[in-house]
Design a protein around this motif. Structure first.
Motif, PDB file in Angstrom:
ATOM      1  N   ARG A 199     -47.170  27.417 -21.309  1.00 35.25           N
ATOM      2  CA  ARG A 199     -46.822  27.078 -19.928  1.00 35.25           C
ATOM      3  C   ARG A 199     -47.876  27.580 -18.959  1.00 35.25           C
ATOM      4  O   ARG A 199     -48.212  26.888 -17.989  1.00 35.25           O
ATOM      5  N   LEU A 202     -50.957  25.288 -19.120  1.00 35.05           N
ATOM      6  CA  LEU A 202     -50.729  23.958 -18.553  1.00 35.05           C
ATOM      7  C   LEU A 202     -50.305  24.019 -17.094  1.00 35.05           C
ATOM      8  O   LEU A 202     -50.128  22.972 -16.459  1.00 35.05           O
ATOM      9  N   SER A 204     -47.552  24.563 -15.723  1.00 41.97           N
ATOM     10  CA  SER A 204     -46.327  23.816 -15.460  1.00 41.97           C
ATOM     11  C   SER A 204     -45.338  24.092 -16.576  1.00 41.97           C
ATOM     12  O   SER A 204     -45.721  24.550 -17.666  1.00 41.97           O
ATOM     13  N   VAL A 206     -43.186  22.864 -19.633  1.00 44.47           N
ATOM     14  CA  VAL A 206     -43.655  21.958 -20.676  1.00 44.47           C
ATOM     15  C   VAL A 206     -42.463  21.210 -21.262  1.00 44.47           C
ATOM     16  O   VAL A 206     -41.415  21.810 -21.553  1.00 44.47           O
ATOM     17  N   THR A 210     -43.478  17.919 -26.130  1.00 42.90           N
ATOM     18  CA  THR A 210     -44.893  18.263 -26.073  1.00 42.90           C
ATOM     19  C   THR A 210     -45.144  19.630 -26.707  1.00 42.90           C
ATOM     20  O   THR A 210     -46.091  19.805 -27.479  1.00 42.90           O
ATOM     21  N   ARG A 236     -56.738  18.792 -22.246  1.00 41.63           N
ATOM     22  CA  ARG A 236     -56.994  18.557 -20.822  1.00 41.63           C
ATOM     23  C   ARG A 236     -58.325  17.859 -20.609  1.00 41.63           C
ATOM     24  O   ARG A 236     -58.458  16.976 -19.749  1.00 41.63           O
ATOM     25  N   ILE A 241     -53.105  15.200 -21.034  1.00 36.35           N
ATOM     26  CA  ILE A 241     -51.967  15.893 -20.428  1.00 36.35           C
ATOM     27  C   ILE A 241     -51.729  15.336 -19.030  1.00 36.35           C
ATOM     28  O   ILE A 241     -52.667  15.133 -18.257  1.00 36.35           O
ATOM     29  N   GLN A 242     -50.472  15.065 -18.728  1.00 37.55           N
ATOM     30  CA  GLN A 242     -50.102  14.698 -17.375  1.00 37.55           C
ATOM     31  C   GLN A 242     -48.764  15.354 -17.033  1.00 37.55           C
ATOM     32  O   GLN A 242     -47.978  15.688 -17.920  1.00 37.55           O
ATOM     33  N   VAL A 243     -48.514  15.551 -15.748  1.00 41.06           N
ATOM     34  CA  VAL A 243     -47.276  16.170 -15.288  1.00 41.06           C
ATOM     35  C   VAL A 243     -46.418  15.089 -14.646  1.00 41.06           C
ATOM     36  O   VAL A 243     -46.853  14.410 -13.708  1.00 41.06           O
ATOM     37  N   ALA A 248     -45.047  19.153 -17.970  1.00 40.01           N
ATOM     38  CA  ALA A 248     -46.309  18.731 -18.573  1.00 40.01           C
ATOM     39  C   ALA A 248     -45.996  18.004 -19.874  1.00 40.01           C
ATOM     40  O   ALA A 248     -45.231  18.488 -20.706  1.00 40.01           O
ATOM     41  N   ARG A 249     -46.614  16.839 -20.062  1.00 34.41           N
ATOM     42  CA  ARG A 249     -46.332  16.002 -21.221  1.00 34.41           C
ATOM     43  C   ARG A 249     -47.633  15.431 -21.767  1.00 34.41           C
ATOM     44  O   ARG A 249     -48.638  15.313 -21.055  1.00 34.41           O
ATOM     45  N   ARG A 251     -49.813  12.374 -22.636  1.00 31.84           N
ATOM     46  CA  ARG A 251     -49.875  11.038 -22.053  1.00 31.84           C
ATOM     47  C   ARG A 251     -49.434   9.988 -23.060  1.00 31.84           C
ATOM     48  O   ARG A 251     -48.773   9.014 -22.723  1.00 31.84           O
TER      49      ARG A 251
END
Length: 872
Positions: A199, A202, A204, A206, A210, A236, A241-243, A248-249, A251
């Motif tokens: 976490r 990232l 964020s 998670v 993920t 990254r 990775i996208q939020v 955060a997941r 893609r």
């Protein structure tokens, strides 16, 4: 590294142990590469500096001169950089000059000059601090060819030495362990600490799927901070990775998570070359690599010894593992995924073909073990040239496999591939299509249909392939390919199946009976338990209505389950499956799962606009009732105006306005939606919006609201003319006006459907002088989710003939009522004239008493009603 922005994660005990033993003798901190030794020493340094203890930190990173065997160049650099931090002797500068003059390649040339160099270094450290001993941190001491002299020279000067080294089975580390008095080991992070580090990296929260993907890719490296950090950095850098939805997941959930090549776990693998990478690829396959296969790996013949040595070295390095049955497997899937990217010229199925060829070089199938050959033939797939004598051994091997195993998919495909054209191949095709539907493997179905059409199937076989192609297209969200349609268009039995796909992808409405009529005639030749045609009279009104609602919402999963029967299973991935999880999670009250599915759907390509809007609106509805107003507003704003689902959008907007205390604005939002689109149109949110407006009208002092919502409900019934629309009309009248006759009419019309909307009648029914407790109890028992068996508890003063297991006080009951009305803690505190902190304490007691953890769960549990009623 373990130490990230915000402090150290999971290493407090190691730092405290170093502080406790500091000053008792040389300390050696050991750990695997990437375990976070440097971060522990950095935190240790920071704590000592905060206490005013002088510290000299020396890092022996790679890149120093090869001839500097004692690492004194790095020591000189550290002393010069931190010169002002110590109470130094006036002649320290002379000592620096002496060491610098002697620390050259010539200075290491003979024993006498090396002795002089060591003596000069001891003098330097005796002059470094006049007032008190210092703590010298030597990071990565094992990188030096001769690490002991540097530590010994510092220790003899009276200073505390704290060094770190990697755990390796090499002589320098063994010598270090013998010299240092105190040994501390940095083990793997705990699972909780590893999750916290993920976490932190990232930045964020998670998504669970993920975190699970990263954990599975790292395997035993999940507790290794360096592996987690480098893997996340690689993800990254590649934009994987996208939020979304605050989490955060990945893609693309189907993209494998890889461990980057720079990680130390690749050191031994790089030395093994191409042969080592092939062994890792084979070991990472679904069946692993058997010890019996080693004679046929890495070129066969004399290469068998090479393969054996490679396996031994990679097992020692922690990349491979061998179990008691002799099966070799890759311990770190992320390493195998990275290796697969770097060996594109030798894909795994081609390696299995090479093994089959080597097995058969010196004999036929009778002289080798047929089971081993069959396993590699199945894994080779289309790379293996057709040999009809393989079909028999594949059939024998396939019979012993579990029905729904992925291995059976490979054996069935290979058996079809190696069968002679004719009836035998047709039987294999039927079995394979049924199996792929049973295991919900529609990507394999797509490739198999293309392969089977290339083989020239017969008329009956084409219809089966058309069914497989259409099912794959519906689940994967992509129309049937043009080339496949060209092959199938001459088959009469395939035309209804293809037309169903055409209507679906053109956005035209479909109904359960139409889906059944298109698919069932062909499926009956395939499925082992094909059901009867889906007709309203056979299904019953309630189930027929549910399937019709699913079709209207573009959720085909329950319809396909009804049509295809027990052989059908909803897949885990794909547009159709994810959207079904959204709707099912919302309806069943599993809102965390539903919100996760909404976020996953955001990453699915080729999702039609109504489906995406529907999912976003349900997300806004759920977030609103969970008290997450900001997230709810964001999801609602993601649905454009005018929406393709105006009634559903207004249903959500009305809820958000109500939760903000603006009931008049909530009612106005619903009225605007019915002006945009009449209530008689097919909109999945029409009934929901009507019921929400009726509830608002029933709690409003404005009589025009009641008249307006009843007028719209009557228009809705005129457009549909079904018993359910009549029941909705009666329910609207009962909710809006408290009409006893309409309440009983709604109960009579909706009870045969076992409709969850019955629970909305409890509030107005409770105010009736002769409240019909019997059917209230029955309506509770008939709720679709079957929550509990108790009758509804008191709502607006209603009496029940049984006591609830937990009796709430008047204050607690009032708080529950306000939570049901969507009030925040601050609003509740103001309305009940108490502090916000008192409200929080009351909620804590309520959670413990009722046995739930959320405001939504409290409202639902306290009322003992179906979850959908809260949303209504």
């Amino acid at each position: 590294m373990v130490r990230q922005r915000g402090g150290l994660i999971g290493r407090r005990s190691e730092v405290e142990a170093l502080l406790e033993d500091s000053g008792s003798g040389p300390i050696l901190l050991r750990g695997l590469p990437g375990s976070g030794k440097s971060a522990v020493l950095e935190e240790f340094n920071a704590v000592l500096a905060g206490r005013g203890v002088p510290v000299l930190k020396v890092s022996f990173s790679a890149g120093g001169p090869v001839w500097d065997r004692f690492g004194f160049r790095a020591v000189l650099t550290a002393v010069r950089e931190q010169y002002d931090c110590f109470d130094t002797h006036p002649r320290l500068a002379h000592s620096l000059d002496d060491v610098s003059r002697l620390c050259t390649e010539d200075g290491y040339a003979d024993p006498w000059t090396r002795f002089c160099l060591l003596h000069a270094m001891s003098t330097l450290f005796s002059r470094l601090s006049r007032s008190e001993p210092i703590t010298v941190i030597l990071d990565d001491l094992d990188r030096l060819p001769e690490p002991i002299p540097a530590a010994a020279a510092i220790h003899r000067s009276g200073h505390t030495v704290v060094a770190s080294c990697r755990i390796r089975s090499t002589d320098p580390v063994t010598s270090l362990e013998a010299v240092f008095r105190q040994l501390h080991e940095v083990g793997p992070l705990t699972p909780e600490a590893a999750s916290n580090l993920l976490r932190r990296l990232l930045r964020s929260a998670v998504a669970p799927e993920t975190e699970s993907a990263v954990q599975q890719a790292l395997g035993p490296l999940w507790g290794n901070p360096g592996a987690i950090s480098s893997t996340v950095a690689s993800l990254r850098a590649r934009g994987e990775i996208q939020v979304s939805g605050g989490l955060a997941r990945l893609r693309n959930s189907e993209t494998p998570v890889t461990v980057p090549i720079g990680h130390p776990v690749f050191d031994g693998l790089e030395l093994s070359g191409e042969a080592g990478r092939e062994v890792v690829l084979l070991a990472a396959g679904p069946d692993g690599l058997s010890v019996d296969d080693l004679p046929y790996v890495a070129g066969g013949g004399n290469g068998a010894k090479v393969a054996g040595r490679l396996v031994d070295s990679l097992v020692e390095a922690g990349v491979l593992d061998c179990d008691s049955s002799g099966t070799i497997r890759c311990r770190i899937p992320g390493v195998a995924a990275e290796v697969g990217k770097t060996t594109e010229d030798r894909p795994r199925n081609r390696l299995h073909r090479s093994i089959v060829e080597r097995m058969l070089e010196d004999g036929d199938l009778l002289s080798v073990r047929p089971g081993n050959v069959a396993r590699h033939v199945a894994l080779a797939g289309r790379e293996q040239p057709v040999r009809t004598d393989f079909a028999a051994i594949l059939l024998d091997a396939e019979r012993s496999l579990p029905d729904d195993s992925p291995a059976r998919t490979r054996y069935l495909y290979a058996g079809w591939w190696h069968s002679e054209p004719g009836d035998g191949r047709a039987v294999r095709q039927t079995e394979l299509v049924r199996h792929l539907v049973r295991v919900a493997d529609y990507r394999s179905m797509t490739s198999f249909v293309a392969d089977a059409l290339d083989a020239g199937p017969g008329e009956g076989e084409r219809a089966q392939l058309a069914l497989g192609a259409v099912l794959a297209a519906l689940h994967l969200g992509a129309p049937v390919e043009r080339a496949v349609r060209e092959h199938l268009r001459q088959c009469d039995d395939a035309q209804p199946v293809l037309r169903l796909a055409d209507r679906w992808f053109a956005g035209e409405p479909v109904d359960p009976a139409g889906v059944s009529a298109a698919l069932l005639p062909v499926w009956r030749r395939i499925g082992s338990t094909a059901p009867q045609p889906v007709r309203r009279a056979r299904l019953g009104e309630r189930r027929a209505a549910l399937l019709a609602d699913a079709c209207a919402a573009r959720d085909l999963a329950p319809v396909l389950a009804a049509v295809l029967g027990a052989d059908y299973r909803i897949p885990e991935r794909g547009r159709l499956a994810v959207f079904h999880r959204v709707r099912a999670g919302y309806d069943e009250g599993r809102w965390a799962d539903a919100l996760s599915a909404v976020a996953e759907l955001e990453n699915v390509e080729a999702v039609e606009a109504p489906v995406r809007e529907h999912a976003r609106l349900l997300a806004a509805e759920m977030c609103g009732w969970r008290g997450e107003s900001r997230e709810a507003a964001e999801w609602l704003a993601a649905v454009p105006e005018p929406s393709r689902l105006p009634h559903l959008r207004a249903w959500v907007e009305a809820a958000l306005c109500h939760q903000a205390g603006a009931d008049d604005e909530a009612f106005a939002a619903g009225r605007r939606a019915f002006r945009i689109r009449p209530a008689s149109s097919a909109d999945p949110g029409t009934s929901r919006l009507l019921l929400r407006l009726a509830w608002l009208a029933g709690h409003s002092d404005d009589p025009s609201h009641r008249r307006a919502v009843v007028d719209v409900a009557e228009s809705h019934h005129q457009g549909h003319r079904t018993s359910r629309s009549h029941g909705v009309l009666a329910l609207v009248r009962g909710l809006a006006g408290g009409d006893e006759t309409e309440i009983r009419t709604a109960e009579r019309l909706l009870r045969p459907h076992r409709d969850s909307e019955l629970v909305l009648l409890r509030d107005p029914a409770a105010r009736m002088p002769d409240s019909p407790h019997g059917w209230l109890r029955q309506s509770h028992a008939s709720s679709p989710t079957g929550v509990g068996t108790e009758p509804a508890t008191a709502v607006a003063g209603a009496a029940t003939d049984r006591k609830a297991p937990e009796v709430l006080s008047d204050t607690e009951s009032r708080i529950v009522e306000l939570i049901r009305a969507g009030r925040t803690n601050r609003q509740i505190a103001r309305m009940m004239r108490m502090s916000e902190k008192t409200v929080e304490k009351q909620l804590t007691r309520l959670f413990a008493k009722v046995g739930c953890r959320t405001r939504y769960g409290l409202a639902m549990a306290a009322l003992r009603i179906d979850r959908q009623a809260i949303g209504a």
